[in-house]
Design a protein around this motif. Sequence first.
Motif, PDB file in Angstrom:
ATOM      1  N   ASP A  18       0.878  -1.223  -0.039  1.00 25.75           N
ATOM      2  CA  ASP A  18      -0.023  -0.037  -0.029  1.00 25.75           C
ATOM      3  C   ASP A  18       0.887   1.282  -0.007  1.00 25.75           C
ATOM      4  O   ASP A  18       0.696   2.342  -0.791  1.00 25.75           O
ATOM      5  N   LEU A  19       2.101   1.194   0.734  1.00 20.90           N
ATOM      6  CA  LEU A  19       2.867   2.229   0.871  1.00 20.90           C
ATOM      7  C   LEU A  19       3.447   2.823  -0.558  1.00 20.90           C
ATOM      8  O   LEU A  19       3.454   3.878  -1.175  1.00 20.90           O
ATOM      9  N   ILE A  20       3.866   1.575  -1.151  1.00 15.64           N
ATOM     10  CA  ILE A  20       4.536   1.896  -2.448  1.00 15.64           C
ATOM     11  C   ILE A  20       3.457   2.215  -3.540  1.00 15.64           C
ATOM     12  O   ILE A  20       3.964   3.084  -4.239  1.00 15.64           O
ATOM     13  N   ASN A  21       2.193   1.744  -3.335  1.00 16.29           N
ATOM     14  CA  ASN A  21       1.338   1.756  -4.587  1.00 16.29           C
ATOM     15  C   ASN A  21       0.824   3.229  -4.450  1.00 16.29           C
ATOM     16  O   ASN A  21       0.306   4.006  -5.365  1.00 16.29           O
ATOM     17  N   ASN A  22       0.782   3.751  -2.931  1.00 14.21           N
ATOM     18  CA  ASN A  22       0.393   5.321  -2.920  1.00 14.21           C
ATOM     19  C   ASN A  22       1.086   6.254  -3.294  1.00 14.21           C
ATOM     20  O   ASN A  22       1.059   7.643  -2.929  1.00 14.21           O
ATOM     21  N   ALA A  23       2.420   5.828  -3.139  1.00 12.84           N
ATOM     22  CA  ALA A  23       3.652   6.842  -3.343  1.00 12.84           C
ATOM     23  C   ALA A  23       3.626   7.494  -4.747  1.00 12.84           C
ATOM     24  O   ALA A  23       3.527   6.820  -5.669  1.00 12.84           O
ATOM     25  N   GLU A  24       4.051   8.528  -4.654  1.00 11.56           N
ATOM     26  CA  GLU A  24       4.154   9.107  -6.069  1.00 11.56           C
ATOM     27  C   GLU A  24       5.780   8.972  -6.453  1.00 11.56           C
ATOM     28  O   GLU A  24       6.058   8.753  -7.636  1.00 11.56           O
ATOM     29  N   SER A  25       6.638   8.772  -5.547  1.00 17.18           N
ATOM     30  CA  SER A  25       8.051   8.267  -5.770  1.00 17.18           C
ATOM     31  C   SER A  25       8.350   7.358  -4.598  1.00 17.18           C
ATOM     32  O   SER A  25       8.052   7.947  -3.506  1.00 17.18           O
ATOM     33  N   ALA A  26       9.613   6.678  -4.938  1.00 17.82           N
ATOM     34  CA  ALA A  26      10.397   6.169  -3.925  1.00 17.82           C
ATOM     35  C   ALA A  26      11.706   5.428  -4.364  1.00 17.82           C
ATOM     36  O   ALA A  26      11.740   5.177  -5.459  1.00 17.82           O
ATOM     37  N   LEU A  42      20.224  12.633   7.816  1.00 23.96           N
ATOM     38  CA  LEU A  42      19.348  12.425   6.617  1.00 23.96           C
ATOM     39  C   LEU A  42      17.816  12.219   6.726  1.00 23.96           C
ATOM     40  O   LEU A  42      17.157  12.726   6.214  1.00 23.96           O
ATOM     41  N   ARG A  43      17.421  11.531   7.814  1.00 25.28           N
ATOM     42  CA  ARG A  43      15.973  11.553   8.237  1.00 25.28           C
ATOM     43  C   ARG A  43      15.316  12.647   8.543  1.00 25.28           C
ATOM     44  O   ARG A  43      14.396  12.871   7.951  1.00 25.28           O
ATOM     45  N   LYS A  44      16.128  13.643   9.168  1.00 19.79           N
ATOM     46  CA  LYS A  44      15.516  14.816   9.444  1.00 19.79           C
ATOM     47  C   LYS A  44      15.144  15.705   8.113  1.00 19.79           C
ATOM     48  O   LYS A  44      14.155  16.294   8.092  1.00 19.79           O
ATOM     49  N   GLN A  45      16.365  15.638   7.347  1.00 11.20           N
ATOM     50  CA  GLN A  45      16.118  16.424   6.107  1.00 11.20           C
ATOM     51  C   GLN A  45      15.057  16.087   5.436  1.00 11.20           C
ATOM     52  O   GLN A  45      14.205  16.587   4.654  1.00 11.20           O
ATOM     53  N   LEU A  46      14.640  14.671   5.241  1.00 12.34           N
ATOM     54  CA  LEU A  46      13.692  13.957   4.356  1.00 12.34           C
ATOM     55  C   LEU A  46      12.530  14.175   5.366  1.00 12.34           C
ATOM     56  O   LEU A  46      11.491  14.709   4.445  1.00 12.34           O
ATOM     57  N   ARG A  47      12.367  14.053   6.590  1.00  8.59           N
ATOM     58  CA  ARG A  47      10.996  14.436   7.237  1.00  8.59           C
ATOM     59  C   ARG A  47      10.621  15.790   6.942  1.00  8.59           C
ATOM     60  O   ARG A  47       9.427  16.297   6.628  1.00  8.59           O
ATOM     61  N   ASP A  48      11.629  16.863   7.029  1.00  7.25           N
ATOM     62  CA  ASP A  48      11.316  18.347   6.517  1.00  7.25           C
ATOM     63  C   ASP A  48      10.781  18.569   5.170  1.00  7.25           C
ATOM     64  O   ASP A  48       9.902  19.625   5.130  1.00  7.25           O
ATOM     65  N   ALA A  49      11.066  17.592   4.462  1.00  2.00           N
ATOM     66  CA  ALA A  49      10.546  17.895   3.080  1.00  2.00           C
ATOM     67  C   ALA A  49       9.218  16.823   2.724  1.00  2.00           C
ATOM     68  O   ALA A  49       8.702  16.808   1.613  1.00  2.00           O
ATOM     69  N   GLY A  50       8.737  16.381   3.826  1.00  2.00           N
ATOM     70  CA  GLY A  50       7.699  15.447   3.764  1.00  2.00           C
ATOM     71  C   GLY A  50       7.793  14.216   3.227  1.00  2.00           C
ATOM     72  O   GLY A  50       6.821  13.401   2.493  1.00  2.00           O
ATOM     73  N   VAL A  51       8.952  13.646   3.240  1.00  2.00           N
ATOM     74  CA  VAL A  51       9.454  12.296   2.607  1.00  2.00           C
ATOM     75  C   VAL A  51       9.674  11.389   3.840  1.00  2.00           C
ATOM     76  O   VAL A  51      10.199  11.535   5.047  1.00  2.00           O
ATOM     77  N   LYS A  52       9.139  10.235   3.735  1.00  2.00           N
ATOM     78  CA  LYS A  52       9.246   9.045   4.946  1.00  2.00           C
ATOM     79  C   LYS A  52      10.289   8.166   4.398  1.00  2.00           C
ATOM     80  O   LYS A  52      10.240   7.559   3.281  1.00  2.00           O
ATOM     81  N   MET A  53      11.270   7.865   5.213  1.00  2.00           N
ATOM     82  CA  MET A  53      12.080   6.735   5.059  1.00  2.00           C
ATOM     83  C   MET A  53      12.143   5.669   6.070  1.00  2.00           C
ATOM     84  O   MET A  53      11.997   5.846   7.328  1.00  2.00           O
ATOM     85  N   ALA A  84      12.788   5.609   0.630  1.00  2.00           N
ATOM     86  CA  ALA A  84      12.509   6.898   0.915  1.00  2.00           C
ATOM     87  C   ALA A  84      11.100   7.203   0.087  1.00  2.00           C
ATOM     88  O   ALA A  84      11.162   7.071  -1.224  1.00  2.00           O
ATOM     89  N   PHE A  85       9.786   7.178   0.611  1.00  2.00           N
ATOM     90  CA  PHE A  85       8.694   7.668   0.014  1.00  2.00           C
ATOM     91  C   PHE A  85       8.348   8.889   0.126  1.00  2.00           C
ATOM     92  O   PHE A  85       8.417   9.583   0.940  1.00  2.00           O
ATOM     93  N   SER A  86       7.685   9.138  -0.932  1.00  2.00           N
ATOM     94  CA  SER A  86       7.213  10.855  -1.103  1.00  2.00           C
ATOM     95  C   SER A  86       5.634  10.565  -1.649  1.00  2.00           C
ATOM     96  O   SER A  86       5.702  10.140  -2.749  1.00  2.00           O
ATOM     97  N   ASP A  87       4.681  11.074  -0.887  1.00  2.00           N
ATOM     98  CA  ASP A  87       3.259  11.223  -1.519  1.00  2.00           C
ATOM     99  C   ASP A  87       2.899  12.494  -2.118  1.00  2.00           C
ATOM    100  O   ASP A  87       1.940  12.581  -2.905  1.00  2.00           O
ATOM    101  N   GLU A  88       3.785  13.466  -2.008  1.00  2.71           N
ATOM    102  CA  GLU A  88       3.516  14.895  -2.099  1.00  2.71           C
ATOM    103  C   GLU A  88       4.526  15.262  -3.491  1.00  2.71           C
ATOM    104  O   GLU A  88       4.013  15.402  -4.880  1.00  2.71           O
ATOM    105  N   ASP A  89       5.455  15.678  -3.102  1.00  4.18           N
ATOM    106  CA  ASP A  89       6.647  15.928  -4.062  1.00  4.18           C
ATOM    107  C   ASP A  89       7.262  14.936  -4.682  1.00  4.18           C
ATOM    108  O   ASP A  89       8.328  14.348  -3.981  1.00  4.18           O
ATOM    109  N   PRO A  90       7.245  14.564  -5.988  1.00  4.87           N
ATOM    110  CA  PRO A  90       7.938  13.307  -6.406  1.00  4.87           C
ATOM    111  C   PRO A  90       9.424  13.263  -6.639  1.00  4.87           C
ATOM    112  O   PRO A  90      10.194  12.267  -6.824  1.00  4.87           O
TER     113      PRO A  90
END
Length: 166
Positions: A18-26, A42-53, A84-90
Amino acid sequence: MSEAAIAKKAEIVKQTADLINNAESAIVVDYRGLTVAEVTDLRKQLRDAGVKMSVIKNKILDRAVEGTDYEDLKSTFVGPTAVAFSDEDPIAPAKILKKFADDHDALEIKGGFIEKSVKTLDEINEYATMPSREDLLSMLASALQDPMRKIARAVKAVADKEDEAA
């Protein structure tokens, strides 16, 4: 293995799918060799951009992409794997991970997908060097405003010339 354990693993595979199929990019990376402080940064930078790792077991990833358009990624599920998954900014995961990988040799981008399409490493690197959506919109707005500015300056110059003549 008990039925409860099998059911739990099946649920984890379903959640990952589900996480993969709902993501705009991974973007799939090998993080081996990074210190705890570097991974935290790295996780903090990703989290600040709305990306989950997430660090996900390769077998779970294999099963999650089975029968999907992302089966080509199976070859990247080797060794320590984080995604690293992003639902918003691919493009955000590619940008952040590429910049981090340039500064830290231990981080290796292995592959991924952007806008629901599996990309090669070269394509991921190209996306990573593109300006962000906001930058592109800013460039477009500036380009659209430029002719209006020129017209306004010309009108003002004509008005100033008429004021001088009067």
